[in-house]
Design an enzyme around this catalytic site. Structure first.
Site, PDB file in Angstrom:
ATOM      1  N   HIS A  11       0.815  -1.219   0.000  1.00  0.00           N
ATOM      2  CA  HIS A  11       0.000   0.000   0.000  1.00  0.00           C
ATOM      3  C   HIS A  11       0.843   1.262   0.000  1.00  0.00           C
ATOM      4  O   HIS A  11       1.831   1.375   0.722  1.00  0.00           O
ATOM      5  CB  HIS A  11      -1.041   0.008   1.121  1.00  0.00           C
ATOM      6  CG  HIS A  11      -0.511   0.006   2.518  1.00  0.00           C
ATOM      7  ND1 HIS A  11      -0.190   1.166   3.174  1.00  0.00           N
ATOM      8  CD2 HIS A  11      -0.266  -1.000   3.388  1.00  0.00           C
ATOM      9  CE1 HIS A  11       0.222   0.855   4.409  1.00  0.00           C
ATOM     10  NE2 HIS A  11       0.195  -0.440   4.561  1.00  0.00           N
TER      11      HIS A  11
ATOM     12  N   ASP B 299       6.234   0.546   6.622  1.00  0.00           N
ATOM     13  CA  ASP B 299       4.788   0.405   6.449  1.00  0.00           C
ATOM     14  C   ASP B 299       4.255   1.528   5.579  1.00  0.00           C
ATOM     15  O   ASP B 299       3.925   2.589   6.092  1.00  0.00           O
ATOM     16  CB  ASP B 299       4.116   0.394   7.821  1.00  0.00           C
ATOM     17  CG  ASP B 299       2.642   0.038   7.738  1.00  0.00           C
ATOM     18  OD1 ASP B 299       2.197  -0.416   6.672  1.00  0.00           O
ATOM     19  OD2 ASP B 299       1.926   0.233   8.737  1.00  0.00           O
TER      20      ASP B 299
ATOM     21  N   GLU C 287      -4.884   1.924   2.637  1.00  0.00           N
ATOM     22  CA  GLU C 287      -4.952   0.731   3.493  1.00  0.00           C
ATOM     23  C   GLU C 287      -5.096   1.151   4.951  1.00  0.00           C
ATOM     24  O   GLU C 287      -5.787   0.505   5.726  1.00  0.00           O
ATOM     25  CB  GLU C 287      -3.683  -0.115   3.312  1.00  0.00           C
ATOM     26  CG  GLU C 287      -3.763  -1.494   3.970  1.00  0.00           C
ATOM     27  CD  GLU C 287      -3.332  -1.524   5.423  1.00  0.00           C
ATOM     28  OE1 GLU C 287      -3.586  -2.521   6.086  1.00  0.00           O
ATOM     29  OE2 GLU C 287      -2.725  -0.531   5.921  1.00  0.00           O
TER      30      GLU C 287
HETATM   31 ZN   LIG Z   1       0.702  -1.510   6.259  1.00  0.00          ZN
END
Ligand SMILES: [Zn+2]
Length: 462
Positions: free
Chosen positions: A282, A294, A328
């Site tokens: 994402h 992330d 996300e």
């Molecule tokens: Zn993530």
């Protein structure tokens, strides 16, 4: 004519390859994938740009928009067969001015808290709010205390993430309910705000944010996360002065929904172009860090899968597609649009996902794959273990895949998550500590190579 016989003979030979022959070819191809990834770390350079030139990119923000344009440009420069944007309406929340959290107590002293608003939080009144604090460990405690003890106070959720699970996602999973639904539950008892211990087994000074849900039937109250170190301190100060006050201020703003995009690129399949093997991560991230682990890592790694195939002149039978999913973190609407659209195409027989791999567990050393598949399919995938042994990829287990691809299950797709070393992931997760310098170039490229190797095997076998 002779060349025609030769081609027919070659085709016959290739469709009746003895196992040993194909395994040797597979291992050769995988070796070449790893050599290319480790000698030309393009994914790492892409991550550098995404983190250091664009930075945190919460959906709806101008940085998210920049990230969409940049990803499209990168894909356009790779000589793919198709590159396009898939429109997605996303929420647009901004945290506003840096939040303030301060303990005020004659007995325990005055202390600033490392806090930040949880994603989607409503603001405090402009002048801030002051109230007493009630510490709890879980939603059950709220019931026991009742409205009488809670009303008018700030509820402090302080259940520690269990440090004993080896896979840290399990530790996170056991504590994240406080962040996701704490405000909603506390508001039912008249709380004026919540402070939630960050969902991480790490002991640090970073507040780790994330998403949360309000309920329509209850008043939305401001929600903050606090660093684990400050959560420990706050608990101590409360013991010395149960009547201490806390001052909280946040100026979050919720804007109307706005348009954004999933970014998609493809190498068209030479035999079954309508059958898709998707890889993706994402593109959006939380705003307070750079979204390196992330999930910038997953985005650049899955782009790298396609680059590796192009560099090695690997012509897949099936269409290999990379998807940089939007949203996300906040509302998962990119995944929904992607699943709905691909379901529609599957129902009309135009397109079908045979497999999807999600990379959203950080850019640390890859260990293997979590596989959502039938026993039959598991047998096939597990038989590839030997091929990956030289690359320290050993984990092939049945398990969940990821939130961006799980809806593709209805098409009968093989769903897979790249599993990485999780020990440090929650040191970074959703915090200002999730920055480019925390990602190791070799570990990142190894993850991309592992996925490319797996995709080549699925492409040959399915
Ligand atoms: Zn993530």
């Amino acid at each position: 004519m002779r060349s025609m016989y030769f081609i027919i003979a070659l085709i016959l030979f290739q469709t009746h390859l003895p196992d040993g022959f194909s395994q040797a070819n597979d291992s050769l191809l995988i070796r070449r994938i790893y050599t290319e990834a480790l000698s030309k770390p393009v994914a790492y350079h892409n991550l550098d740009y995404l983190c250091n030139k664009i930075g945190g990119r919460l959906c709806g923000s101008s940085q998210a928009e920049k990230a969409v344009q940049w990803t499209q440009k990168v894909l356009n420069g790779m000589g793919l067969d198709t590159v396009y944007l898939q429109p997605v309406m996303v929420g647009h929340w901004e945290r506003g001015e840096k939040e303030t959290g301060r303990v005020v107590s004659v007995k325990a002293g005055n202390h600033n808290l490392n806090i930040c608003a949880i994603g989607g939080s409503v603001p405090t009144p402009a002048q801030g709010l002051s109230a007493g604090i009630v510490e709890v460990k879980n939603f059950e405690d709220l019931k026991i205390l009742g409205r009488e003890k809670i009303e008018g106070n700030v509820v402090f959720f302080n259940r520690e993430a269990d440090p004993t699970p080896i896979y840290t996602f399990n530790s996170y999973g056991g504590s994240v309910d406080q962040r996701a639904r704490g405000a909603m539950h506390a508001a039912r008892y008249g709380a004026v705000a919540v402070i939630v211990r960050s969902a991480t087994p790490a002991h640090d000074n970073y507040p780790h944010t994330g998403n949360q849900h309000y309920a329509d039937s209850v008043k939305a109250i401001p929600a903050f996360c606090v660093s684990t170190n400050d959560a420990d301190s706050l608990s101590e100060w409360l013991k010395s002065d149960p009547k201490l006050n806390v001052f909280l201020q946040a100026s979050c703003i919720l804007y109307p929904d706005t348009i954004s995009y999933n970014v998609i690129g493809e190498i068209r399949g030479s035999v079954h172009p309508e059958e898709i093997i998707a890889v993706g991560g994402h593109l959006d991230s939380w705003d307070i860090g750079q979204g390196a682990h992330d999930d910038g890592a997953g985005v650049v790694q899955t782009i790298e899968v396609l680059r590796l195939f192009k560099a090695l002149n690997f012509r897949p039978k099936h269409t290999i597609r990379v998807v940089a999913f939007m949203d996300e973190e906040y509302g998962q609407r990119g995944a929904k649009v992607y699943a709905d659209e691909s379901k529609r195409l599957a129902e009309t027989g135009k397109q079908k996902h045979i497999a999807a791999i999600e990379a959203d567990r950080g850019g640390s050393s890859p260990q293997g794959f979590s596989i959502d598949a039938s026993d039959e399919e598991m047998k096939i995938v597990s038989s590839w273990k030997e091929l990956f042994k030289p690359y320290e990829i050993w984990f092939f287990e049945k398990g969940g895949s990821g939130v961006d691809i799980r809806e593709l299950k209805s098409q009968g797709a093989l769903l897979i998550a790249l599993v990485t070393d999780s020990q440090r992931y929650f040191d970074y997760h959703h915090s200002a500590n999730d920055t480019f310098d925390k990602v190791n170039v070799r570990e990142l490229e190894l993850g991309a190579a592992a996925m490319a190797g797996l995709v080549s095997l699925i492409d040959r076998t399915w």
